[in-house]
Design a protein around this motif. Structure first.
Motif, PDB file in Angstrom:
ATOM      1  N   ASP A 192      50.743  45.699  50.991  1.00  0.00           N
ATOM      2  CA  ASP A 192      52.182  45.552  51.243  1.00  0.00           C
ATOM      3  C   ASP A 192      52.766  44.438  50.382  1.00  0.00           C
ATOM      4  O   ASP A 192      53.833  44.596  49.785  1.00  0.00           O
ATOM      5  N   LEU A 193      52.064  43.317  50.311  1.00  0.00           N
ATOM      6  CA  LEU A 193      52.548  42.195  49.508  1.00  0.00           C
ATOM      7  C   LEU A 193      52.661  42.611  48.039  1.00  0.00           C
ATOM      8  O   LEU A 193      53.691  42.363  47.395  1.00  0.00           O
ATOM      9  N   GLN A 194      51.636  43.258  47.521  1.00  0.00           N
ATOM     10  CA  GLN A 194      51.686  43.706  46.126  1.00  0.00           C
ATOM     11  C   GLN A 194      52.846  44.670  45.894  1.00  0.00           C
ATOM     12  O   GLN A 194      53.547  44.584  44.887  1.00  0.00           O
ATOM     13  N   PHE A 195      53.054  45.568  46.840  1.00  0.00           N
ATOM     14  CA  PHE A 195      54.144  46.534  46.718  1.00  0.00           C
ATOM     15  C   PHE A 195      55.494  45.819  46.625  1.00  0.00           C
ATOM     16  O   PHE A 195      56.315  46.117  45.750  1.00  0.00           O
ATOM     17  N   PHE A 196      55.749  44.867  47.515  1.00  0.00           N
ATOM     18  CA  PHE A 196      57.050  44.187  47.526  1.00  0.00           C
ATOM     19  C   PHE A 196      57.208  43.226  46.346  1.00  0.00           C
ATOM     20  O   PHE A 196      58.315  43.036  45.847  1.00  0.00           O
ATOM     21  N   LEU A 197      56.115  42.642  45.879  1.00  0.00           N
ATOM     22  CA  LEU A 197      56.201  41.829  44.658  1.00  0.00           C
ATOM     23  C   LEU A 197      56.630  42.692  43.476  1.00  0.00           C
ATOM     24  O   LEU A 197      57.468  42.283  42.667  1.00  0.00           O
ATOM     25  N   ASN A 198      56.068  43.895  43.382  1.00  0.00           N
ATOM     26  CA  ASN A 198      56.445  44.802  42.299  1.00  0.00           C
ATOM     27  C   ASN A 198      57.869  45.328  42.485  1.00  0.00           C
ATOM     28  O   ASN A 198      58.627  45.422  41.520  1.00  0.00           O
ATOM     29  N   ALA A 199      58.223  45.677  43.702  1.00  0.00           N
ATOM     30  CA  ALA A 199      59.557  46.229  43.968  1.00  0.00           C
ATOM     31  C   ALA A 199      60.663  45.224  43.646  1.00  0.00           C
ATOM     32  O   ALA A 199      61.759  45.613  43.256  1.00  0.00           O
ATOM     33  N   PHE A 200      60.378  43.935  43.808  1.00  0.00           N
ATOM     34  CA  PHE A 200      61.386  42.893  43.572  1.00  0.00           C
ATOM     35  C   PHE A 200      61.076  42.077  42.313  1.00  0.00           C
ATOM     36  O   PHE A 200      61.498  40.931  42.192  1.00  0.00           O
ATOM     37  N   LYS A 201      60.373  42.709  41.378  1.00  0.00           N
ATOM     38  CA  LYS A 201      59.976  42.024  40.149  1.00  0.00           C
ATOM     39  C   LYS A 201      61.193  41.507  39.366  1.00  0.00           C
ATOM     40  O   LYS A 201      61.171  40.394  38.841  1.00  0.00           O
ATOM     41  N   THR A 202      62.246  42.280  39.297  1.00  0.00           N
ATOM     42  CA  THR A 202      63.446  41.854  38.566  1.00  0.00           C
ATOM     43  C   THR A 202      64.042  40.608  39.199  1.00  0.00           C
ATOM     44  O   THR A 202      64.365  39.647  38.496  1.00  0.00           O
ATOM     45  N   LEU A 203      64.172  40.573  40.501  1.00  0.00           N
ATOM     46  CA  LEU A 203      64.712  39.395  41.182  1.00  0.00           C
ATOM     47  C   LEU A 203      63.798  38.193  40.965  1.00  0.00           C
ATOM     48  O   LEU A 203      64.263  37.077  40.724  1.00  0.00           O
ATOM     49  N   PRO A 232      44.245  39.026  56.689  1.00  0.00           N
ATOM     50  CA  PRO A 232      43.856  38.048  55.697  1.00  0.00           C
ATOM     51  C   PRO A 232      44.496  36.686  55.966  1.00  0.00           C
ATOM     52  O   PRO A 232      45.560  36.589  56.558  1.00  0.00           O
ATOM     53  N   SER A 233      43.820  35.668  55.496  1.00  0.00           N
ATOM     54  CA  SER A 233      44.297  34.301  55.677  1.00  0.00           C
ATOM     55  C   SER A 233      45.293  33.940  54.580  1.00  0.00           C
ATOM     56  O   SER A 233      45.407  34.641  53.567  1.00  0.00           O
ATOM     57  N   VAL A 234      45.967  32.829  54.768  1.00  0.00           N
ATOM     58  CA  VAL A 234      46.897  32.314  53.755  1.00  0.00           C
ATOM     59  C   VAL A 234      46.156  32.119  52.428  1.00  0.00           C
ATOM     60  O   VAL A 234      46.696  32.404  51.357  1.00  0.00           O
ATOM     61  N   GLU A 235      44.908  31.669  52.499  1.00  0.00           N
ATOM     62  CA  GLU A 235      44.114  31.455  51.281  1.00  0.00           C
ATOM     63  C   GLU A 235      43.864  32.764  50.530  1.00  0.00           C
ATOM     64  O   GLU A 235      43.892  32.789  49.296  1.00  0.00           O
ATOM     65  N   VAL A 236      43.640  33.848  51.261  1.00  0.00           N
ATOM     66  CA  VAL A 236      43.437  35.154  50.624  1.00  0.00           C
ATOM     67  C   VAL A 236      44.718  35.579  49.902  1.00  0.00           C
ATOM     68  O   VAL A 236      44.674  36.062  48.765  1.00  0.00           O
ATOM     69  N   TYR A 237      45.855  35.366  50.551  1.00  0.00           N
ATOM     70  CA  TYR A 237      47.136  35.701  49.904  1.00  0.00           C
ATOM     71  C   TYR A 237      47.360  34.830  48.666  1.00  0.00           C
ATOM     72  O   TYR A 237      47.843  35.312  47.638  1.00  0.00           O
ATOM     73  N   ALA A 238      47.003  33.552  48.744  1.00  0.00           N
ATOM     74  CA  ALA A 238      47.172  32.646  47.599  1.00  0.00           C
ATOM     75  C   ALA A 238      46.354  33.143  46.408  1.00  0.00           C
ATOM     76  O   ALA A 238      46.837  33.142  45.267  1.00  0.00           O
ATOM     77  N   THR A 239      45.128  33.592  46.664  1.00  0.00           N
ATOM     78  CA  THR A 239      44.280  34.128  45.599  1.00  0.00           C
ATOM     79  C   THR A 239      44.900  35.384  44.998  1.00  0.00           C
ATOM     80  O   THR A 239      44.921  35.553  43.773  1.00  0.00           O
ATOM     81  N   LEU A 240      45.417  36.257  45.843  1.00  0.00           N
ATOM     82  CA  LEU A 240      46.081  37.470  45.368  1.00  0.00           C
ATOM     83  C   LEU A 240      47.295  37.121  44.504  1.00  0.00           C
ATOM     84  O   LEU A 240      47.487  37.687  43.421  1.00  0.00           O
ATOM     85  N   LEU A 241      48.088  36.174  44.953  1.00  0.00           N
ATOM     86  CA  LEU A 241      49.291  35.780  44.220  1.00  0.00           C
ATOM     87  C   LEU A 241      48.950  35.163  42.869  1.00  0.00           C
ATOM     88  O   LEU A 241      49.694  35.332  41.897  1.00  0.00           O
ATOM     89  N   GLU A 242      47.831  34.459  42.793  1.00  0.00           N
ATOM     90  CA  GLU A 242      47.387  33.881  41.512  1.00  0.00           C
ATOM     91  C   GLU A 242      47.183  34.975  40.469  1.00  0.00           C
ATOM     92  O   GLU A 242      47.438  34.759  39.287  1.00  0.00           O
ATOM     93  N   LYS A 243      46.731  36.157  40.904  1.00  0.00           N
ATOM     94  CA  LYS A 243      46.536  37.277  39.980  1.00  0.00           C
ATOM     95  C   LYS A 243      47.861  37.721  39.362  1.00  0.00           C
ATOM     96  O   LYS A 243      47.887  38.305  38.287  1.00  0.00           O
ATOM     97  N   PHE A 244      48.965  37.459  40.070  1.00  0.00           N
ATOM     98  CA  PHE A 244      50.304  37.764  39.563  1.00  0.00           C
ATOM     99  C   PHE A 244      50.879  36.574  38.792  1.00  0.00           C
ATOM    100  O   PHE A 244      52.014  36.612  38.337  1.00  0.00           O
ATOM    101  N   PRO A 286      55.086  28.890  47.934  1.00  0.00           N
ATOM    102  CA  PRO A 286      54.675  28.460  49.274  1.00  0.00           C
ATOM    103  C   PRO A 286      54.357  29.693  50.127  1.00  0.00           C
ATOM    104  O   PRO A 286      55.041  30.718  50.028  1.00  0.00           O
ATOM    105  N   ILE A 287      53.304  29.590  50.924  1.00  0.00           N
ATOM    106  CA  ILE A 287      52.895  30.653  51.850  1.00  0.00           C
ATOM    107  C   ILE A 287      52.741  30.001  53.216  1.00  0.00           C
ATOM    108  O   ILE A 287      51.946  29.069  53.364  1.00  0.00           O
ATOM    109  N   LEU A 288      53.486  30.511  54.199  1.00  0.00           N
ATOM    110  CA  LEU A 288      53.439  29.928  55.538  1.00  0.00           C
ATOM    111  C   LEU A 288      53.223  31.009  56.587  1.00  0.00           C
ATOM    112  O   LEU A 288      53.775  32.111  56.475  1.00  0.00           O
ATOM    113  N   GLU A 289      52.428  30.705  57.592  1.00  0.00           N
ATOM    114  CA  GLU A 289      52.375  31.561  58.764  1.00  0.00           C
ATOM    115  C   GLU A 289      53.654  31.291  59.542  1.00  0.00           C
ATOM    116  O   GLU A 289      54.061  30.134  59.697  1.00  0.00           O
ATOM    117  N   VAL A 290      54.300  32.352  60.027  1.00  0.00           N
ATOM    118  CA  VAL A 290      55.582  32.181  60.701  1.00  0.00           C
ATOM    119  C   VAL A 290      55.741  33.214  61.809  1.00  0.00           C
ATOM    120  O   VAL A 290      55.342  34.364  61.655  1.00  0.00           O
TER     121      VAL A 290
END
Length: 180
Positions: A104-115, A134-146, A151-155
């Motif tokens: 889902d995160l990858q999908f929305f990062l791609n969908a909002f790439k222009t913004l 997944p943990s915040v750390e897993v998301y951080a690793t995924l985001l590094e690939k992009f 900032p990544i927060l549990e909310v």
């Protein structure tokens, strides 16, 4: 940040908490275009956003932050570009209890790439009480690939203080000189 009016976008999949998050921090009665769900969304929740959500926060000195939430269903993606025009920041909410939140995160990062080319990004991970991985750390690793380091927060979108922290993380990314 602009002197008067600023636009922030909340996006993410169905059920991630966009409508709830905006409602928890808006200083006006939020505008919502939720209708009875009639498709597979009904398995996750009773209503779904079909156009947008809208709320408003005042930061002082006449500075207003307009909060816009996108529909989470891809069939309403034509609204995403319309709503994103003029935005200065993007908040992606990810529902950790969904079957593939990293996807889902990858999908929305791609969908909002222009913004994302001109507006900072913050990630809010929701429903970690129901699904801690997944943990915040897993998301951080995924985001590094992009090539991203937002900032990544549990909310909890029902908790106005937590949503304000998420929004302030974005606003400080936009303008580090902001006063708390």
């Amino acid at each position: 940040m602009r002197q008067q009016d600023n636009k922030i976008i909340f996006t993410g999949p169905v059920g991630a908490g966009k409508t709830t998050a905006i409602g928890s921090i808006s200083e006006i009665s939020p505008v919502s275009t939720d209708v009875q769900a009639s498709d597979m969304t009904l398995n996750r929740k009773g209503e779904t956003t079909i156009a947008l959500d809208y709320g408003l926060m005042q930061l002082g000195d006449g500075v207003r932050v307009h909060l816009y939430g996108t529909p989470g269903q891809e069939r309403f993606d034509f609204m995403w570009e319309i709503i994103s025009k003029g935005a200065i920041g993007l908040i992606v909410l990810i529902d950790n209890s969904r079957p593939n939140p990293s996807g889902d995160l990858q999908f929305f990062l791609n969908a909002f790439k222009t913004l994302r080319t001109h507006a900072p990004l913050v990630i809010g991970v929701t429903k970690t009480d129901q699904a801690p991985q997944p943990s915040v750390e897993v998301y951080a690793t995924l985001l590094e690939k992009f090539g991203l380091h937002p900032p990544i927060l549990e909310v909890d979108p029902r908790n106005g203080d937590e949503v304000r922290q998420l929004l302030m993380a974005l606003l400080f990314t936009i303008d580090p000189g902001l006063e708390g």
